[in-house]
Design a protein around this motif. Structure first.
Motif, PDB file in Angstrom:
ATOM      1  N   ARG A 159      57.624-112.447 -68.277  1.00 24.54           N
ATOM      2  CA  ARG A 159      56.283-112.392 -68.872  1.00 24.54           C
ATOM      3  C   ARG A 159      56.103-113.549 -69.828  1.00 24.54           C
ATOM      4  NH1 ARG A 159      53.421-106.657 -69.575  1.00 24.54           N
ATOM      5  NH2 ARG A 159      53.350-106.244 -67.345  1.00 24.54           N
ATOM      6  N   LEU A 160      54.889-114.050 -69.867  1.00 21.07           N
ATOM      7  CA  LEU A 160      54.572-115.176 -70.725  1.00 21.07           C
ATOM      8  C   LEU A 160      53.619-114.730 -71.820  1.00 21.07           C
ATOM      9  CD1 LEU A 160      54.054-117.822 -67.926  1.00 21.07           C
ATOM     10  CD2 LEU A 160      56.075-117.488 -69.349  1.00 21.07           C
ATOM     11  N   GLU A 161      53.796-115.273 -72.995  1.00 24.43           N
ATOM     12  CA  GLU A 161      52.959-114.944 -74.140  1.00 24.43           C
ATOM     13  C   GLU A 161      51.735-115.848 -74.144  1.00 24.43           C
ATOM     14  OE1 GLU A 161      53.130-115.094 -79.038  1.00 24.43           O
ATOM     15  OE2 GLU A 161      54.913-115.622 -77.868  1.00 24.43           O
ATOM     16  N   GLU A 162      50.566-115.252 -74.303  1.00 24.42           N
ATOM     17  CA  GLU A 162      49.357-116.043 -74.420  1.00 24.42           C
ATOM     18  C   GLU A 162      49.284-116.647 -75.814  1.00 24.42           C
ATOM     19  OE1 GLU A 162      44.701-115.066 -74.764  1.00 24.42           O
ATOM     20  OE2 GLU A 162      45.557-114.532 -72.804  1.00 24.42           O
ATOM     21  N   VAL A 163      49.167-117.958 -75.881  1.00 23.40           N
ATOM     22  CA  VAL A 163      49.117-118.638 -77.168  1.00 23.40           C
ATOM     23  C   VAL A 163      47.793-119.353 -77.413  1.00 23.40           C
ATOM     24  CG1 VAL A 163      51.617-118.851 -77.382  1.00 23.40           C
ATOM     25  CG2 VAL A 163      50.323-120.664 -76.247  1.00 23.40           C
ATOM     26  N   PHE A 164      46.930-119.400 -76.383  1.00 22.91           N
ATOM     27  CA  PHE A 164      45.603-119.997 -76.558  1.00 22.91           C
ATOM     28  C   PHE A 164      44.703-119.486 -75.451  1.00 22.91           C
ATOM     29  CE2 PHE A 164      42.523-123.291 -75.318  1.00 22.91           C
ATOM     30  CZ  PHE A 164      41.823-123.404 -76.504  1.00 22.91           C
TER      31      PHE A 164
ATOM     32  N   MET B 283      38.727-102.153 -71.819  1.00 26.86           N
ATOM     33  CA  MET B 283      38.964-103.488 -72.340  1.00 26.86           C
ATOM     34  C   MET B 283      39.804-104.282 -71.339  1.00 26.86           C
ATOM     35  SD  MET B 283      40.804-104.518 -75.875  1.00 26.86           S
ATOM     36  CE  MET B 283      41.959-105.842 -75.786  1.00 26.86           C
ATOM     37  N   MET B 284      39.365-105.458 -71.019  1.00 31.14           N
ATOM     38  CA  MET B 284      40.070-106.336 -70.095  1.00 31.14           C
ATOM     39  C   MET B 284      41.144-107.105 -70.859  1.00 31.14           C
ATOM     40  SD  MET B 284      39.925-107.197 -66.834  1.00 31.14           S
ATOM     41  CE  MET B 284      38.287-106.654 -66.395  1.00 31.14           C
ATOM     42  N   LYS B 285      42.347-107.172 -70.282  1.00 27.20           N
ATOM     43  CA  LYS B 285      43.402-107.985 -70.882  1.00 27.20           C
ATOM     44  C   LYS B 285      43.874-109.011 -69.863  1.00 27.20           C
ATOM     45  CE  LYS B 285      46.820-104.416 -69.966  1.00 27.20           C
ATOM     46  NZ  LYS B 285      47.819-103.526 -70.499  1.00 27.20           N
ATOM     47  N   ARG B 286      44.423-110.083 -70.348  1.00 26.95           N
ATOM     48  CA  ARG B 286      44.958-111.144 -69.510  1.00 26.95           C
ATOM     49  C   ARG B 286      46.482-111.098 -69.584  1.00 26.95           C
ATOM     50  NH1 ARG B 286      41.051-112.759 -72.589  1.00 26.95           N
ATOM     51  NH2 ARG B 286      42.464-113.641 -74.124  1.00 26.95           N
ATOM     52  N   LEU B 287      47.112-111.171 -68.426  1.00 29.82           N
ATOM     53  CA  LEU B 287      48.564-111.180 -68.353  1.00 29.82           C
ATOM     54  C   LEU B 287      49.022-112.381 -67.534  1.00 29.82           C
ATOM     55  CD1 LEU B 287      49.165-107.416 -67.490  1.00 29.82           C
ATOM     56  CD2 LEU B 287      49.343-108.496 -69.724  1.00 29.82           C
ATOM     57  N   ALA B 288      50.150-112.933 -67.898  1.00 33.37           N
ATOM     58  CA  ALA B 288      50.725-114.043 -67.136  1.00 33.37           C
ATOM     59  C   ALA B 288      52.233-113.864 -67.060  1.00 33.37           C
ATOM     60  CB  ALA B 288      50.384-115.373 -67.792  1.00 33.37           C
ATOM     61  N   PHE B 289      52.794-114.315 -65.958  1.00 35.76           N
ATOM     62  CA  PHE B 289      54.246-114.274 -65.791  1.00 35.76           C
ATOM     63  C   PHE B 289      54.640-115.359 -64.813  1.00 35.76           C
ATOM     64  CE2 PHE B 289      52.223-111.177 -63.047  1.00 35.76           C
ATOM     65  CZ  PHE B 289      52.776-111.393 -61.802  1.00 35.76           C
ATOM     66  N   LYS B 290      55.928-115.652 -64.798  1.00 32.48           N
ATOM     67  CA  LYS B 290      56.427-116.655 -63.868  1.00 32.48           C
ATOM     68  C   LYS B 290      57.494-116.050 -62.973  1.00 32.48           C
ATOM     69  CE  LYS B 290      59.693-118.686 -67.135  1.00 32.48           C
ATOM     70  NZ  LYS B 290      60.195-119.921 -67.728  1.00 32.48           N
ATOM     71  N   MET B 291      57.617-116.636 -61.791  1.00 35.29           N
ATOM     72  CA  MET B 291      58.594-116.234 -60.791  1.00 35.29           C
ATOM     73  C   MET B 291      59.181-117.515 -60.205  1.00 35.29           C
ATOM     74  SD  MET B 291      56.251-113.324 -58.898  1.00 35.29           S
ATOM     75  CE  MET B 291      54.812-114.401 -58.812  1.00 35.29           C
ATOM     76  N   LYS B 292      60.160-117.378 -59.347  1.00 36.10           N
ATOM     77  CA  LYS B 292      60.813-118.558 -58.775  1.00 36.10           C
ATOM     78  C   LYS B 292      60.811-118.456 -57.252  1.00 36.10           C
ATOM     79  CE  LYS B 292      63.408-122.158 -60.008  1.00 36.10           C
ATOM     80  NZ  LYS B 292      63.093-123.137 -60.983  1.00 36.10           N
ATOM     81  N   LEU B 293      60.267-119.491 -56.628  1.00 30.75           N
ATOM     82  CA  LEU B 293      60.227-119.591 -55.174  1.00 30.75           C
ATOM     83  C   LEU B 293      61.480-120.308 -54.693  1.00 30.75           C
ATOM     84  CD1 LEU B 293      58.327-119.052 -52.746  1.00 30.75           C
ATOM     85  CD2 LEU B 293      57.429-121.358 -53.088  1.00 30.75           C
TER      86      LEU B 293
END
Length: 105
Positions: free
Chosen positions: A97-102, A1-11
């Motif tokens: 980590r960011l929560e997928e909401v849509f 099963m493929m899942k989508r993940l997102a996160f943020k970092m700071k440059l």
């Protein structure tokens, strides 16, 4: 099963060109490792107003790129990137980590 993940970092400020250049020249061994770990898509976007990097991955395995901290290739990459972004004491990027909401398929 493929899942989508997102996160943020700071440059760090004024490091956009360095960040792009280093990723344009991503090491083949790192690219291969990510694919072997089930990461089939990986995109990073920059919000230039805040220097926030937004990363998105599609993963078929159990983890993400952020779960490869014990791999020497990943540790070497972190050390290479540490001078241009905000990092933890081990040089890993500070990530949220960011929560997928849509999702529209």
């Amino acid at each position: 099963m493929m899942k989508r993940l997102a996160f943020k970092m700071k440059l760090n400020e004024n490091q956009k060109e360095n960040y792009i250049k280093r990723h344009d020249e991503i090491w083949p061994e790192l690219k291969n490792l990510l694919k072997e770990e089930g990461i089939s898509e990986y995109a990073i976007f920059l919000d230039e107003e805040t220097n926030t990097l937004f990363a998105f991955q599609k993963v078929s395995g159990q983890g993400s790129s952020q779960d490869l901290s014990s791999n020497p290739i990943v540790q070497k990459w972190w050390n290479y990137m540490a001078d241009i972004m905000q990092t933890n004491p081990d040089n890993s990027p500070i990530t949220t980590r960011l929560e997928e909401v849509f999702y529209l398929e």
